[in-house]
Enzyme design. Structure first.
Site, short mmCIF file in Angstrom:
data_model
loop_
_atom_site.label_atom_id
_atom_site.label_comp_id
_atom_site.label_asym_id
_atom_site.label_seq_id
_atom_site.Cartn_x
_atom_site.Cartn_y
_atom_site.Cartn_z
CG HIS A 85 22.19 -20.26 -8.58
ND1 HIS A 85 23.35 -19.54 -8.77
CD2 HIS A 85 21.85 -20.74 -9.80
CE1 HIS A 85 23.70 -19.59 -10.05
NE2 HIS A 85 22.80 -20.30 -10.71
CB SER B 148 23.64 -22.54 -12.98
OG SER B 148 22.60 -21.59 -13.00
CG ASP C 286 24.49 -17.60 -6.26
OD1 ASP C 286 23.27 -17.58 -6.53
OD2 ASP C 286 25.33 -18.21 -6.96
#
Ligand code: NAG
Ligand code: NAG
Ligand code: NAG
Length: 369
Positions: free
Chosen positions: A336, A44, A333
């Site tokens: 990340h 991600s 978040d």
């Protein structure tokens, strides 16, 4: 002589031969695209939309993700650009590298981004979140790209394709989910019951070594491998394992360090065993050293977006709120970073600030080879 050749193929041939002659008027109008192509594999941290149409909870194509990105939510797991976007810019590309999910036609000659949220070195990592494109599958996608390239190039001249692929830069960042979405989730995965941290790190690095060797067999010669950072300090792990006042979960950092310590020997092995290979290691732990307040990061603990309480706990809540002082938050978040740490990672991977940031040299040197 070549009855099947279309004008599209001629266009590719022209572009490619121009790149080889290093005159490159077509690709380097604004100067300085340093390599003809950039391929990205990862999780991600690099994903730019490959999970959007997968059945998974590991998605970021909804607000407030992308709140500072020109196109809004795209599937990037941050507020703005990710590290792969910044690296493309530093390498002189005028546009980010397209995701495999949507890349079309001759675009593949600039490179492809295969990264996928929740993906790991191990096939099963992230499975509790749903579908994801693990590293083995990303390699299969790359193989498909290459075969498509060879068809476009000189009606299938494999030598020429290999020559082209050897000039590209490859960025690979894997391993985070083999901890976050595997080893550190004993309720879903057996790995922590089967292996002690040292053994798990050894198994992971052995599998990674084979996968990087496969990438080499597919023609990669300039590869930057991003390591793993201090996963015990991210909000989502503190939430799961932290005590009231802890800043990091030491047991997690110590387990992950066993893996991180094996990167340098792996890079040495790859470079000494594979002819013409240039693998480099980007040390995320080293890149994290510095005074964050010097670049305006004053909130190092709290995520900026409103966190989802549901299944992908730690991601932003669908349509949830975001803080207004995004430039002062390290975390976007629960997992990340915001855009600013992403920029710093890209800058220091490209031009090392400390000697430990990149081994044996940084990406700017890799580009010049
Ligand atoms: C492929 O291209 C290379 C480089 O231009 C050339 O030397 C070689 O003869 C070509 N091979 C075939 C099978 O056309
Ligand atoms: C990575 O950086 C950390 C922090 O400076 C350092 O302790 C470690 O030895 C480095 N690892 C390598 C392989 O250079
Ligand atoms: C999310 O926000 C959009 C745009 O404001 C709105 O159309 C949509 O209904 C919202 N969805 C949910 C589930 O709240």
């Amino acid at each position: 002589m070549f009855p099947l050749m279309t004008s599209g193929i001629w266009f590719v041939l022209l572009t490619i031969s121009v790149v080889f002659m290093n005159l490159s008027p077509l690709l380097m109008v604004e100067g300085e695209q340093q390599v003809p192509c950039l391929f990205i594999m990862g999780d991600s941290l690099f994903d730019n939309g490959n999970n959007n149409n997968l059945i998974t909870n590991a998605k970021a194509n909804y607000p407030p993700y992308g709140i500072d990105f020109p196109d809004g939510p795209t599937g990037r797991f941050t507020n703005g650009k990710n590290t792969a976007d910044f690296l493309a810019e530093l390498l002189g590309f005028d546009k980010y590298i397209e995701p495999y999910a949507t890349v079309k036609g001759v675009e593949i000659f600039r490179g492809v981004n295969y990264a996928s949220g929740a993906a790991g070195i191990r096939d099963e990592s992230g499975i509790h979140l749903g579908d994801r494109i693990n590293l083995n599958r990303q390699l299969r996608h790359h193989k498909a790209t290459i075969s498509h390239m060879s068809t476009l190039l000189l009606l299938g001249n494999k030598t020429l394709t290999k020559e082209y692929l050897s000039k590209c830069i490859y960025i690979v960042g894997m391993g985070n989910n083999d901890y976050i979405n595997n080893y550190l989730m004993p309720q879903y995965y057996l790995s922590s019951k089967l292996y002690k941290p040292e053994k798990y790190a050894t198994i992971l690095i052995q599998q990674y070594y084979k996968q990087l060797k496969t990438l080499y067999r597919y023609g990669a010669r300039k590869v930057a491998v991003f390591g793993v950072g201090s996963l015990g300090c991210i909000p989502a792990e503190l939430d799961l394992y932290g005590t009231k006042d802890s800043i990091c979960v030491d047991s997690i950092n110590s387990a992950v360090k066993k893996f991180a310590d094996k990167f340098k020997p792996m890079i040495d092995d790859l470079n000494s065993n594979l002819p013409d290979a240039n693998f480099i290691y980007i040390n995320i732990t080293s890149i994290a050293i510095g005074d964050p307040t010097a670049i305006g990061l004053t909130n190092l603990a709290e995520p900026c977006c409103e966190i989802s309480p549901f299944i992908a706990k730690g991601q932003c809540k669908y349509n949830g709120s975001a803080c207004s002082d995004r430039a002062s938050h390290y975390f976007w978040d629960g997992f990340h970073p915001t855009e600013i740490p992403n920029l710093v990672s890209a800058q220091r991977a490209y031009t090392a600030l400390l000697p430990t940031d990149a081994y044996p040299f940084d990406i700017s040197h890799l580009a010049q080879l």
